[in-house]
Scaffold this active site. Structure first.
Site, PDB file in Angstrom:
ATOM      1  N   PRO A  93       0.787  -1.294  -0.259  1.00 47.46           N
ATOM      2  CA  PRO A  93      -0.044  -0.133  -0.029  1.00 47.46           C
ATOM      3  C   PRO A  93       0.782   1.221  -0.209  1.00 47.46           C
ATOM      4  O   PRO A  93       0.533   2.429  -0.465  1.00 47.46           O
ATOM      5  CB  PRO A  93      -0.981  -0.168   1.311  1.00 47.46           C
ATOM      6  CG  PRO A  93      -1.009  -1.589   1.679  1.00 47.46           C
ATOM      7  CD  PRO A  93       0.629  -2.227   1.223  1.00 47.46           C
ATOM      8  N   GLU A 121       0.583  -9.780   8.165  1.00 48.72           N
ATOM      9  CA  GLU A 121       0.310  -8.315   8.445  1.00 48.72           C
ATOM     10  C   GLU A 121       1.524  -7.277   7.712  1.00 48.72           C
ATOM     11  O   GLU A 121       1.577  -6.170   7.558  1.00 48.72           O
ATOM     12  CB  GLU A 121       0.881  -8.138   9.993  1.00 48.72           C
ATOM     13  CG  GLU A 121       0.537  -6.744  10.553  1.00 48.72           C
ATOM     14  CD  GLU A 121      -0.988  -6.251  10.706  1.00 48.72           C
ATOM     15  OE1 GLU A 121      -1.315  -5.048  10.535  1.00 48.72           O
ATOM     16  OE2 GLU A 121      -1.674  -7.227  10.566  1.00 48.72           O
ATOM     17  N   ARG A 159      -0.216  -8.732 -22.315  1.00 52.15           N
ATOM     18  CA  ARG A 159      -1.124  -7.983 -23.449  1.00 52.15           C
ATOM     19  C   ARG A 159      -0.350  -7.277 -24.303  1.00 52.15           C
ATOM     20  O   ARG A 159      -0.994  -6.854 -25.481  1.00 52.15           O
ATOM     21  CB  ARG A 159      -2.323  -7.686 -22.900  1.00 52.15           C
ATOM     22  CG  ARG A 159      -2.521  -6.386 -22.089  1.00 52.15           C
ATOM     23  CD  ARG A 159      -3.677  -5.939 -21.725  1.00 52.15           C
ATOM     24  NE  ARG A 159      -4.847  -5.935 -22.585  1.00 52.15           N
ATOM     25  CZ  ARG A 159      -5.153  -4.763 -23.421  1.00 52.15           C
ATOM     26  NH1 ARG A 159      -4.554  -3.823 -23.442  1.00 52.15           N
ATOM     27  NH2 ARG A 159      -6.264  -4.979 -24.259  1.00 52.15           N
ATOM     28  N   ASP A 174      -6.645   1.514 -26.186  1.00 55.08           N
ATOM     29  CA  ASP A 174      -7.008   1.353 -24.740  1.00 55.08           C
ATOM     30  C   ASP A 174      -7.171   2.766 -24.148  1.00 55.08           C
ATOM     31  O   ASP A 174      -6.636   3.703 -24.517  1.00 55.08           O
ATOM     32  CB  ASP A 174      -5.978   0.280 -24.035  1.00 55.08           C
ATOM     33  CG  ASP A 174      -6.014  -0.975 -24.318  1.00 55.08           C
ATOM     34  OD1 ASP A 174      -6.994  -1.372 -24.895  1.00 55.08           O
ATOM     35  OD2 ASP A 174      -4.908  -1.685 -24.059  1.00 55.08           O
TER      36      ASP A 174
END
Length: 257
Positions: A93, A121, A159, A174
């Protein structure tokens, strides 16, 4: 390019690598994926890879030593010179947000990376400080582990490899692609021409049925502008700052009110 994935759950990657359009990239070796379980490098009968955090607190923390031994085995198999080591990437994060430009850079680079999927954790900070070169995040939310972000990166890179998509120009349309000036892609429609939806019949925009390529392209451009202005005004600001918007674009945007 080669990606080595350090994960406690390598079985999660099996279906992902074997199905879908992008499997062509994995099966051909264009994106070569190797899975490594740090539990195989842990000590003791229980192959323990986690322990309680010093200082107290909830959860368990992945231990540095099994991860380090796993990384050493990866480097030995890759047989890289000291100055040519693939970067070690941790999904976290606290990492920088992965975006289209970042994916294109990974897709164009020859060396791949070592992807570390954390669990519990978190990971002992000493391993992060000593071994991790870069941290990446999918957004401002927390997942149970790094496997989903690792699959997201592998999917996005795969891709973009030549021959993976049925139409070589597909990814040029895209969202976020420089070919679209970094805008969101326009809405798409297909058969039937009139769909009997839940609130009555819904038709395809007439311009898409007329066969006039210039009008269709202008319509799609305006749809991209309108959608991006509504959903991601930051991308409009970026395109404007980079000089990607022309007078017709600006005139259309002013008309949106």
């Amino acid at each position: 390019m080669r990606f080595d994935v350090i994960t406690l759950f390598p079985e999660l990657f099996g279906p992902f690598l074997a199905h879908g359009i992008n499997r062509r990239a994995f099966e051909s070796g264009q994106v070569d994926v190797h899975l490594w379980n740090p539990r195989d490098f842990a000590e003791g009968n229980y192959r323990r890879v986690d322990d309680r955090p010093f200082g107290g607190g909830p959860g368990m923390v992945m231990m540095a030593e099994p991860l380090w031994r796993c990384l050493q085995a990866i480097r030995a198999e890759r047989a890289e010179a000291e100055g040519q080591r693939a970067p070690v990437v941790l999904f976290s994060p606290v990492g920088e947000r992965l975006d289209h430009a970042g994916v294109e850079a990974w897709a164009a680079g020859p060396g791949g990376a070592v992807l570390v999927c954390g669990r519990y954790e978190g990971i002992d900070q000493r391993f992060i400080d000593a071994c991790v070169d870069r941290q990446l995040s999918l957004g401002d939310f927390v997942l149970s582990g790094g496997e989903i972000p690792a699959m997201a990166l592998l999917d996005a890179v795969a891709r973009l490899q030549p021959g993976v998509l049925g139409d070589e120009g597909s990814h040029q349309q895209d969202s976020f692609n420089p070919a679209l000036d970094g805008l969101l892609d326009s809405p798409h429609h297909t058969r039937p021409e009139v769909w009997q939806g839940p609130h009555g019949p819904l038709g395809v925009p007439p311009v898409l049925l007329g066969g006039h390529h210039g009008q269709i392209e202008r319509y799609r451009r305006e749809q991209r502008l309108a959608l991006t202005a509504r959903q991601r005004p930051d991308l409009i600001a970026r395109a404007r700052a980079e000089g990607r918007l022309g007078p017709d674009d600006e005139r259309f945007l002013r008309g949106l009110g």
